[in-house]
Motif scaffolding. Structure first.
Motif, PDB file in Angstrom:
ATOM      1  N   UNK A  19      59.175   6.424  31.928  1.00  0.00           N
ATOM      2  CA  UNK A  19      59.198   4.967  32.136  1.00  0.00           C
ATOM      3  C   UNK A  19      57.992   4.308  31.475  1.00  0.00           C
ATOM      4  N   UNK A  20      56.822   4.901  31.628  1.00  0.00           N
ATOM      5  CA  UNK A  20      55.613   4.324  31.024  1.00  0.00           C
ATOM      6  C   UNK A  20      55.675   4.411  29.496  1.00  0.00           C
ATOM      7  N   UNK A  60      47.485  13.274  28.913  1.00  0.00           N
ATOM      8  CA  UNK A  60      48.720  12.502  28.911  1.00  0.00           C
ATOM      9  C   UNK A  60      48.501  11.132  29.543  1.00  0.00           C
ATOM     10  N   UNK A  61      47.848  11.100  30.685  1.00  0.00           N
ATOM     11  CA  UNK A  61      47.574   9.823  31.357  1.00  0.00           C
ATOM     12  C   UNK A  61      46.737   8.906  30.458  1.00  0.00           C
ATOM     13  N   UNK A  66      47.130   5.007  31.751  1.00  0.00           N
ATOM     14  CA  UNK A  66      47.181   4.928  33.212  1.00  0.00           C
ATOM     15  C   UNK A  66      46.220   5.944  33.810  1.00  0.00           C
ATOM     16  N   UNK A  67      45.846   5.732  35.049  1.00  0.00           N
ATOM     17  CA  UNK A  67      45.076   6.718  35.788  1.00  0.00           C
ATOM     18  C   UNK A  67      46.029   7.845  36.178  1.00  0.00           C
ATOM     19  N   UNK A  71      50.344   8.738  38.296  1.00  0.00           N
ATOM     20  CA  UNK A  71      51.469   9.609  37.951  1.00  0.00           C
ATOM     21  C   UNK A  71      51.816  10.595  39.049  1.00  0.00           C
ATOM     22  N   UNK A  72      50.838  10.932  39.893  1.00  0.00           N
ATOM     23  CA  UNK A  72      51.083  11.939  40.928  1.00  0.00           C
ATOM     24  C   UNK A  72      51.119  11.379  42.347  1.00  0.00           C
ATOM     25  N   UNK A  73      50.751  10.131  42.510  1.00  0.00           N
ATOM     26  CA  UNK A  73      50.684   9.533  43.857  1.00  0.00           C
ATOM     27  C   UNK A  73      52.021   9.652  44.598  1.00  0.00           C
ATOM     28  N   UNK A  74      51.950  10.225  45.800  1.00  0.00           N
ATOM     29  CA  UNK A  74      53.111  10.290  46.680  1.00  0.00           C
ATOM     30  C   UNK A  74      54.165  11.313  46.306  1.00  0.00           C
ATOM     31  N   UNK A  75      53.881  12.187  45.357  1.00  0.00           N
ATOM     32  CA  UNK A  75      54.887  13.187  44.990  1.00  0.00           C
ATOM     33  C   UNK A  75      55.110  14.164  46.139  1.00  0.00           C
TER      34      UNK A  75
END
Length: 84
Positions: A19-20, A60-61, A66-67, A71-75
């Motif tokens: 998406x990003x 990659x980030x 992006x931070x 990308x990993x928040x709430x996975x």
């Protein structure tokens, strides 16, 4: 037959990355080159079929602007070992 994602976490991570990348209007090849990955490996990341190292995730980030935490928040935590 297409291989499924290695976990829900990897699938969601890949969806966020895709998406990003699309928001930025960049190709898989452009992002892969900037993050020092092979384009086919990057495609597997987007499909949730690879488990990135910390350093790859940080590169990659950075390319995505992006931070890495975004990308990993709430996975979800995988409940079984990766098949990787």
């Amino acid at each position: 037959m297409t291989k499924p994602p290695i976990s829900d976490a990897a699938r969601i991570f890949g969806e966020r990355v895709r998406a990003r990348r699309q928001e930025l209007g960049l190709s898989q090849e452009q992002i892969a080159e900037g993050s020092q990955m092979h384009w086919s490996y990057f495609g597997q990341v987007e499909r949730g079929r690879r488990n990135l190292t910390l350093h790859s995730m940080l590169r990659l980030a950075a390319v995505l602007g992006v931070d890495a935490g975004e990308l990993v928040r709430g996975l979800p935590v995988p409940t079984k070992p990766d098949r990787d």
